[in-house]
Design an enzyme around this catalytic site. Structure first.
Site, PDB file in Angstrom:
ATOM      1  N   HIS A 227       0.882  -1.190   0.000  1.00 49.66           N
ATOM      2  CA  HIS A 227       0.000   0.000   0.000  1.00 49.66           C
ATOM      3  C   HIS A 227       0.909   1.226   0.000  1.00 49.66           C
ATOM      4  O   HIS A 227       1.731   1.394  -0.916  1.00 49.66           O
ATOM      5  CB  HIS A 227      -0.923  -0.111   1.224  1.00 49.66           C
ATOM      6  N   HIS A 266      -1.949  -2.081  -9.862  1.00 44.23           N
ATOM      7  CA  HIS A 266      -3.005  -1.506  -9.039  1.00 44.23           C
ATOM      8  C   HIS A 266      -4.227  -2.399  -9.089  1.00 44.23           C
ATOM      9  O   HIS A 266      -4.575  -2.927 -10.136  1.00 44.23           O
ATOM     10  CB  HIS A 266      -3.381  -0.099  -9.529  1.00 44.23           C
ATOM     11  N   ASP A 317       2.720   5.873  -6.568  1.00 46.70           N
ATOM     12  CA  ASP A 317       3.915   5.851  -5.724  1.00 46.70           C
ATOM     13  C   ASP A 317       5.218   5.917  -6.516  1.00 46.70           C
ATOM     14  O   ASP A 317       6.246   6.308  -5.962  1.00 46.70           O
ATOM     15  CB  ASP A 317       3.904   4.589  -4.843  1.00 46.70           C
TER      16      ASP A 317
HETATM   17  N1  COA Z   1       5.561  -6.230 -10.108  1.00 49.90           N
HETATM   18  C1  COA Z   1       5.565  -7.437 -10.750  1.00 49.90           C
HETATM   19  N2  COA Z   1       4.461  -8.131 -11.010  1.00 49.90           N
HETATM   20  C2  COA Z   1       3.299  -7.596 -10.611  1.00 49.90           C
HETATM   21  C3  COA Z   1       3.205  -6.365  -9.966  1.00 49.90           C
HETATM   22  C4  COA Z   1       4.398  -5.688  -9.714  1.00 49.90           C
HETATM   23  N3  COA Z   1       4.392  -4.512  -9.088  1.00 49.90           N
HETATM   24  N4  COA Z   1       1.934  -6.086  -9.695  1.00 49.90           N
HETATM   25  C5  COA Z   1       1.221  -7.109 -10.160  1.00 49.90           C
HETATM   26  N5  COA Z   1       2.056  -8.024 -10.712  1.00 49.90           N
HETATM   27  C6  COA Z   1       1.670  -9.297 -11.329  1.00 49.90           C
HETATM   28  C7  COA Z   1       1.504 -10.355 -10.262  1.00 49.90           C
HETATM   29  O1  COA Z   1       2.710 -11.023  -9.988  1.00 49.90           O
HETATM   30  C8  COA Z   1       0.470 -11.224 -10.886  1.00 49.90           C
HETATM   31  O2  COA Z   1       1.086 -12.002 -11.869  1.00 49.90           O
HETATM   32  P1  COA Z   1       0.684 -13.531 -12.081  1.00 49.90           P
HETATM   33  O3  COA Z   1      -0.767 -13.504 -12.466  1.00 49.90           O
HETATM   34  O4  COA Z   1       1.602 -13.988 -13.143  1.00 49.90           O
HETATM   35  O5  COA Z   1       0.910 -14.188 -10.755  1.00 49.90           O
HETATM   36  C9  COA Z   1      -0.441 -10.242 -11.617  1.00 49.90           C
HETATM   37  O6  COA Z   1       0.392  -9.125 -11.920  1.00 49.90           O
HETATM   38  C10 COA Z   1      -1.616  -9.783 -10.777  1.00 49.90           C
HETATM   39  O7  COA Z   1      -1.085  -9.269  -9.567  1.00 49.90           O
HETATM   40  P2  COA Z   1      -1.839  -9.209  -8.191  1.00 49.90           P
HETATM   41  O8  COA Z   1      -0.853  -9.013  -7.090  1.00 49.90           O
HETATM   42  O9  COA Z   1      -2.788 -10.358  -8.086  1.00 49.90           O
HETATM   43  O10 COA Z   1      -2.696  -7.898  -8.385  1.00 49.90           O
HETATM   44  P3  COA Z   1      -3.496  -7.223  -7.247  1.00 49.90           P
HETATM   45  O11 COA Z   1      -4.604  -6.514  -7.896  1.00 49.90           O
HETATM   46  O12 COA Z   1      -3.858  -8.135  -6.151  1.00 49.90           O
HETATM   47  O13 COA Z   1      -2.402  -6.278  -6.616  1.00 49.90           O
HETATM   48  C11 COA Z   1      -0.992  -4.608  -6.001  1.00 49.90           C
HETATM   49  C12 COA Z   1      -2.290  -4.949  -6.710  1.00 49.90           C
HETATM   50  C13 COA Z   1      -0.897  -3.101  -5.900  1.00 49.90           C
HETATM   51  C14 COA Z   1      -0.994  -5.192  -4.590  1.00 49.90           C
HETATM   52  C15 COA Z   1       0.180  -5.192  -6.802  1.00 49.90           C
HETATM   53  O14 COA Z   1       0.167  -4.671  -8.101  1.00 49.90           O
HETATM   54  C16 COA Z   1       1.504  -4.903  -6.113  1.00 49.90           C
HETATM   55  O15 COA Z   1       1.905  -5.665  -5.226  1.00 49.90           O
HETATM   56  N6  COA Z   1       2.223  -3.826  -6.540  1.00 49.90           N
HETATM   57  C17 COA Z   1       3.464  -3.458  -5.905  1.00 49.90           C
HETATM   58  C18 COA Z   1       3.199  -2.652  -4.642  1.00 49.90           C
HETATM   59  C19 COA Z   1       2.675  -1.280  -4.938  1.00 49.90           C
HETATM   60  O16 COA Z   1       3.193  -0.546  -5.768  1.00 49.90           O
HETATM   61  N7  COA Z   1       1.655  -0.881  -4.163  1.00 49.90           N
HETATM   62  C20 COA Z   1       1.062   0.442  -4.249  1.00 49.90           C
HETATM   63  C21 COA Z   1      -0.324   0.375  -4.784  1.00 49.90           C
HETATM   64  S1  COA Z   1      -0.987   2.006  -5.022  1.00 49.90           S
END
Ligand code: COA
Length: 380
Positions: A227, A266, A317
């Site tokens: 987050h 996201h 971010d």
């Molecule tokens: N880097 C690499 N791969 C990523 C990624 C990232 N930042 N964000 C998503 N992915 C990939 C996942 O590994 C997953 O791949 P897969 O299907 O091959 O396993 C796919 O994209 C879906 O990701 P998921 O984590 O299920 O998406 P989500 O909707 O649950 O998660 C976040 C959203 C924000 C938690 C996720 O994108 C993340 O962890 N980002 C990094 C942290 C971040 O920047 N947070 C700030 C948010 S404002």
């Protein structure tokens, strides 16, 4: 049994509607962020964080007179009691700045003149929200000073939120452009629907706990790297990459080893985070003004590589991180700056939740052992 086998269960509540709000609309189709009907871009471009805070907390944009009065109130309310500083000084200096912020708000709660009011007293909650907004920058900036053994600085009531925060942080006033960049980022960080920390805040106040408890919950939830903590982690990553010529190989390698690239992806936006273009533009302008495009160029290669390989977009971010870094803001307070802004969104949601409250208590599926006979202590 895999959790997804249950038809009524969505892991992470993805896609589940958990409430109705009038505060913020995330228009995923057009990548737009809208605060109470006003495009956040327009506020960021033409308005100020104070107008954003007024819109979120009081429910309407202020006219000139209301804005002047609101700014004055915020200025007058920025100071925090000496006892709160005493609490902050008791923390070991390896405490993370987000934990200083959490402790600061926990200690501040009972000094609020409306502390004893009912959690359902709307007018008192609005007054608390304004005080919380005014004091957030003071808690974060002076926590940073305490953590680094520097004397605290009293807030300057004549300055706006961004200007005063930078003044307290650096010990001297910053230029108008720097203040504008911070003000813009605060506006864009202020509110974002039912994100994890806001939802957690609503869960807390829905038990009829008070709004400060909601803020403390929000801070604890925002801290995590998935987050708000992502802005800090994104900058650490850019520093580790070091230069544009290393960026593509670094990202490829990270993705091959299944690392998450912080500041990307996201849950809501899949086509583009509406807050990114405006912050990217400002981050580029900072680089141009400083005559050093090294961080901008490195970030652009990271972004392009992520898009080419995974089709994943940067979130707010990522540009916030390298914008702040170029402005000389210490990395450790990037997430606490998010708090300075988001207290407005949390407060607005707390008030809205209590306007039409219902305890938030979802169900869960039990997967533990079936009913067993009680085993006597000596037989275990
Ligand atoms: N880097 C690499 N791969 C990523 C990624 C990232 N930042 N964000 C998503 N992915 C990939 C996942 O590994 C997953 O791949 P897969 O299907 O091959 O396993 C796919 O994209 C879906 O990701 P998921 O984590 O299920 O998406 P989500 O909707 O649950 O998660 C976040 C959203 C924000 C938690 C996720 O994108 C993340 O962890 N980002 C990094 C942290 C971040 O920047 N947070 C700030 C948010 S404002």
């Amino acid at each position: 049994m895999a959790a997804t086998a249950y038809p009524n269960y969505s892991p992470g509540l993805e896609g589940i509607v958990a409430g109705i709000t009038k505060i913020c609309e995330i228009d995923k189709e057009h990548s737009r962020l809208i605060y109470r009907g006003i495009d956040a871009h327009d506020i960021a471009e033409w308005g100020s964080f104070e107008e954003t805070a007024h819109l979120l907390i009081h429910g309407a944009l202020p006219n000139a007179q209301e804005l002047a009065a609101f700014r004055k109130t915020l200025g007058e309310e920025r100071q925090i009691p000496g006892q709160v500083y005493d609490v902050l000084r008791l923390l070991p200096t390896n405490t993370h700045p987000m934990d200083y912020a959490r402790a600061g708000f926990a200690a501040l709660a009972s000094f609020d003149p409306d502390y004893a009011t009912s959690p359902l007293d709307r007018a008192a909650n609005v007054r608390k929200a304004v005080r919380i907004t005014a004091k957030a920058g003071t808690i974060v900036a002076n926590s940073h000073r305490i953590r680094h053994g520097q004397p605290i600085i009293e807030p300057d009531p004549s300055l706006g939120t961004a200007g005063n925060f930078l003044y307290m942080l650096h010990g001297k006033r910053q230029d108008a452009f720097t203040e504008k960049v911070l003000d813009t980022s605060l506006t864009l960080y202020a509110e974002h629907g039912f994100n994890a920390s806001t939802f957690a805040c609503r869960v807390t106040v829905a038990t009829l706990s008070d709004i400060y408890s909601g803020i403390v919950t929000g801070i604890g939830t925002l801290h995590g790297a998935l987050h708000g903590g992502a802005n800090e982690e994104a900058m650490k990553m850019l520093i580790e990459i070091g230069s544009a010529d290393r960026a593509e190989a670094w990202v490829k390698d990270a993705l091959e080893t299944k690392k998450k690239i912080m500041g990307f992806g996201h849950r809501e936006y899949k086509k583009g985070d509406s807050r990114v273009p405006i912050l990217k533009k400002l981050a580029r302008e900072i680089g141009e003004r400083k005559g050093d495009m090294h961080w901008v160029e490195t970030a652009e290669i990271v972004e392009k590589t992520m898009m080419d390989i995974k089709g994943i977009i940067p979130n707010v971010d990522f540009p916030a991180a390298y914008a702040y870094y170029q402005l000389g803001i210490p990395i450790e307070i990037y997430t606490p700056i998010f708090v300075v802004a988001r207290v407005t969104g949390w407060s607005a949601h707390a008030i809205e939740q209590l306007d039409n409250n219902r305890l938030i208590r979802p169900a869960c599926i039990y997967e533990g052992p079936g009913l067993r006979p009680w085993p006597a202590l000596e037989s275990r």
